[in-house]
Design a protein around this motif. Structure first.
Motif, PDB file in Angstrom:
ATOM      1  N   LYS A  72       0.832  -1.071   0.060  1.00  0.00           N
ATOM      2  CA  LYS A  72       0.086  -0.115   0.089  1.00  0.00           C
ATOM      3  C   LYS A  72       0.763   1.174   0.289  1.00  0.00           C
ATOM      4  N   ASN A  73       1.974   1.309   0.638  1.00  0.00           N
ATOM      5  CA  ASN A  73       2.689   2.418   0.816  1.00  0.00           C
ATOM      6  C   ASN A  73       3.929   2.421  -0.446  1.00  0.00           C
ATOM      7  N   LEU A  74       3.867   1.704  -1.252  1.00  0.00           N
ATOM      8  CA  LEU A  74       5.008   1.494  -2.389  1.00  0.00           C
ATOM      9  C   LEU A  74       4.209   2.120  -3.759  1.00  0.00           C
ATOM     10  N   GLU A  75       5.338   2.754  -4.523  1.00  0.00           N
ATOM     11  CA  GLU A  75       4.636   3.186  -5.802  1.00  0.00           C
ATOM     12  C   GLU A  75       6.068   3.191  -6.583  1.00  0.00           C
ATOM     13  N   TYR A  76       6.026   2.699  -7.876  1.00  0.00           N
ATOM     14  CA  TYR A  76       6.949   2.909  -9.029  1.00  0.00           C
ATOM     15  C   TYR A  76       6.533   3.915 -10.056  1.00  0.00           C
ATOM     16  N   ARG A  77       7.717   4.609 -10.543  1.00  0.00           N
ATOM     17  CA  ARG A  77       7.419   5.635 -11.559  1.00  0.00           C
ATOM     18  C   ARG A  77       8.269   5.565 -12.470  1.00  0.00           C
ATOM     19  N   ILE A  78       8.133   5.807 -13.924  1.00  0.00           N
ATOM     20  CA  ILE A  78       9.139   5.969 -14.996  1.00  0.00           C
ATOM     21  C   ILE A  78       9.396   7.303 -14.808  1.00  0.00           C
ATOM     22  N   HIS A  79      10.708   7.714 -14.264  1.00  0.00           N
ATOM     23  CA  HIS A  79      11.249   9.079 -14.233  1.00  0.00           C
ATOM     24  C   HIS A  79      12.682   9.096 -14.147  1.00  0.00           C
ATOM     25  N   ASP A  80      13.437  10.268 -14.887  1.00  0.00           N
ATOM     26  CA  ASP A  80      14.676  10.384 -15.035  1.00  0.00           C
ATOM     27  C   ASP A  80      15.168  10.909 -13.739  1.00  0.00           C
ATOM     28  N   CYS A  81      16.125  10.298 -12.781  1.00  0.00           N
ATOM     29  CA  CYS A  81      16.629  10.679 -11.632  1.00  0.00           C
ATOM     30  C   CYS A  81      17.326  11.942 -11.731  1.00  0.00           C
ATOM     31  N   GLU A  82      17.723  12.332 -12.903  1.00  0.00           N
ATOM     32  CA  GLU A  82      18.469  13.490 -13.204  1.00  0.00           C
ATOM     33  C   GLU A  82      17.509  14.904 -12.990  1.00  0.00           C
ATOM     34  N   LYS A  83      16.090  14.533 -13.100  1.00  0.00           N
ATOM     35  CA  LYS A  83      14.989  15.395 -13.194  1.00  0.00           C
ATOM     36  C   LYS A  83      14.268  15.109 -11.717  1.00  0.00           C
ATOM     37  N   ILE A  84      14.786  14.474 -10.835  1.00  0.00           N
ATOM     38  CA  ILE A  84      14.078  14.332  -9.620  1.00  0.00           C
ATOM     39  C   ILE A  84      13.310  15.789  -8.977  1.00  0.00           C
ATOM     40  N   GLY A  85      14.181  16.825  -9.317  1.00  0.00           N
ATOM     41  CA  GLY A  85      13.293  18.081  -8.773  1.00  0.00           C
ATOM     42  C   GLY A  85      12.183  18.332  -9.287  1.00  0.00           C
ATOM     43  N   GLU A  86      11.540  17.419 -10.333  1.00  0.00           N
ATOM     44  CA  GLU A  86      10.342  17.910 -10.955  1.00  0.00           C
ATOM     45  C   GLU A  86       9.214  16.884 -10.165  1.00  0.00           C
ATOM     46  N   ILE A  87       9.503  15.927  -9.371  1.00  0.00           N
ATOM     47  CA  ILE A  87       8.790  15.283  -8.324  1.00  0.00           C
ATOM     48  C   ILE A  87       8.440  16.266  -7.222  1.00  0.00           C
ATOM     49  N   LYS A  88       7.000  16.323  -7.140  1.00  0.00           N
ATOM     50  CA  LYS A  88       6.332  17.468  -5.931  1.00  0.00           C
ATOM     51  C   LYS A  88       5.725  16.626  -4.933  1.00  0.00           C
ATOM     52  N   ASP A  89       5.933  15.398  -4.625  1.00  0.00           N
ATOM     53  CA  ASP A  89       5.329  14.516  -3.526  1.00  0.00           C
ATOM     54  C   ASP A  89       6.131  15.183  -2.473  1.00  0.00           C
ATOM     55  N   GLU A  90       5.385  14.838  -1.194  1.00  0.00           N
ATOM     56  CA  GLU A  90       6.370  15.229  -0.039  1.00  0.00           C
ATOM     57  C   GLU A  90       7.186  14.179   0.046  1.00  0.00           C
ATOM     58  N   CYS A  91       8.472  14.675   0.251  1.00  0.00           N
ATOM     59  CA  CYS A  91       9.646  13.690   0.726  1.00  0.00           C
ATOM     60  C   CYS A  91      10.776  14.271   1.620  1.00  0.00           C
ATOM     61  N   ASN A  92      11.222  13.205   2.480  1.00  0.00           N
ATOM     62  CA  ASN A  92      12.247  13.874   3.312  1.00  0.00           C
ATOM     63  C   ASN A  92      13.462  13.050   3.432  1.00  0.00           C
ATOM     64  N   LEU A  93      13.301  11.925   2.691  1.00  0.00           N
ATOM     65  CA  LEU A  93      14.636  11.187   2.356  1.00  0.00           C
ATOM     66  C   LEU A  93      14.834  10.546   0.998  1.00  0.00           C
ATOM     67  N   VAL A  94      15.973  10.908   0.272  1.00  0.00           N
ATOM     68  CA  VAL A  94      16.158  10.037  -0.950  1.00  0.00           C
ATOM     69  C   VAL A  94      17.586   9.243  -0.718  1.00  0.00           C
ATOM     70  N   VAL A  95      17.284   8.104  -1.426  1.00  0.00           N
ATOM     71  CA  VAL A  95      18.440   7.258  -1.343  1.00  0.00           C
ATOM     72  C   VAL A  95      18.845   6.877  -2.813  1.00  0.00           C
ATOM     73  N   SER A  96      19.955   6.813  -3.098  1.00  0.00           N
ATOM     74  CA  SER A  96      20.636   6.732  -4.261  1.00  0.00           C
ATOM     75  C   SER A  96      21.767   5.945  -4.417  1.00  0.00           C
ATOM     76  N   PHE A  97      21.712   4.676  -4.511  1.00  0.00           N
ATOM     77  CA  PHE A  97      22.948   3.908  -4.435  1.00  0.00           C
ATOM     78  C   PHE A  97      23.368   3.213  -5.931  1.00  0.00           C
TER      79      PHE A  97
END
Length: 160
Positions: A80-105
């Motif tokens: 329920k708390n999981l979502e996947y999206r096709i999105h270029d991570c170089e354009k992550i600034g376009e994502i307007k969802d509330e977010c307080n942690l980004v991981v990038s491994f």
């Protein structure tokens, strides 16, 4: 899904060889996920984003530029708390969802402009956000003679 070191997929030979190494990054930071809205930038086949969602995240969003990877993720990992999206991570600034942690491994070495990515992450997170990132050390790869054509921007310790 194709079976390569660059896109490790559970149930494949690459997973048998590199899966534990990939999962250790997600498990090491497990205490950071609790009650957070998390974006997993360049989530690949989604196993890590699923782990984040299972281990306390309020919401976990996995983004990846490859449609095949997102289709695999959506088909194999559901919560329920999981979502996947096709999105270029170089354009992550376009994502307007509330977010307080980004991981990038193991992502920034694949980008042409990693510093732009980091700036976009900062704009996504806001003032009290947390960014957790890992990348191979250039001195241990191309600096020691190993050339990876998928890594246009390997960084050494000081650059990172």
């Amino acid at each position: 899904m194709s079976d390569t070191v660059e896109r490790v997929t559970p149930g494949t030979a690459s997973w048998e060889e590199y899966g534990a190494e990939h999962m250790q990054r997600y498990t090491f930071f497990e205490n950071y996920y609790k009650d957070k809205a998390v974006i997993d930038a360049a989530c690949g086949t989604g196993y890590g984003t699923f782990f984040i969602a299972e281990h306390g995240a309020k919401k976990a969003i996995g983004i990846d530029v490859h449609e095949e990877a997102i289709a695999f993720s959506k088909g194999n990992y559901k919560r329920k708390n999981l979502e996947y999206r096709i999105h270029d991570c170089e354009k992550i600034g376009e994502i307007k969802d509330e977010c307080n942690l980004v991981v990038s491994f193991e992502t920034i070495e694949h980008l042409k402009d990693p510093s732009a990515f980091v700036k976009n992450v900062a704009s996504t997170l806001g003032r009290n956000g947390i960014f957790i990132c890992s990348t191979p050390n250039k001195q241990r790869l191309s600096g020691s003679g190993h050339h990876n054509p998928f890594h246009p921007s390997e960084l050494d310790w000081d650059e990172f």
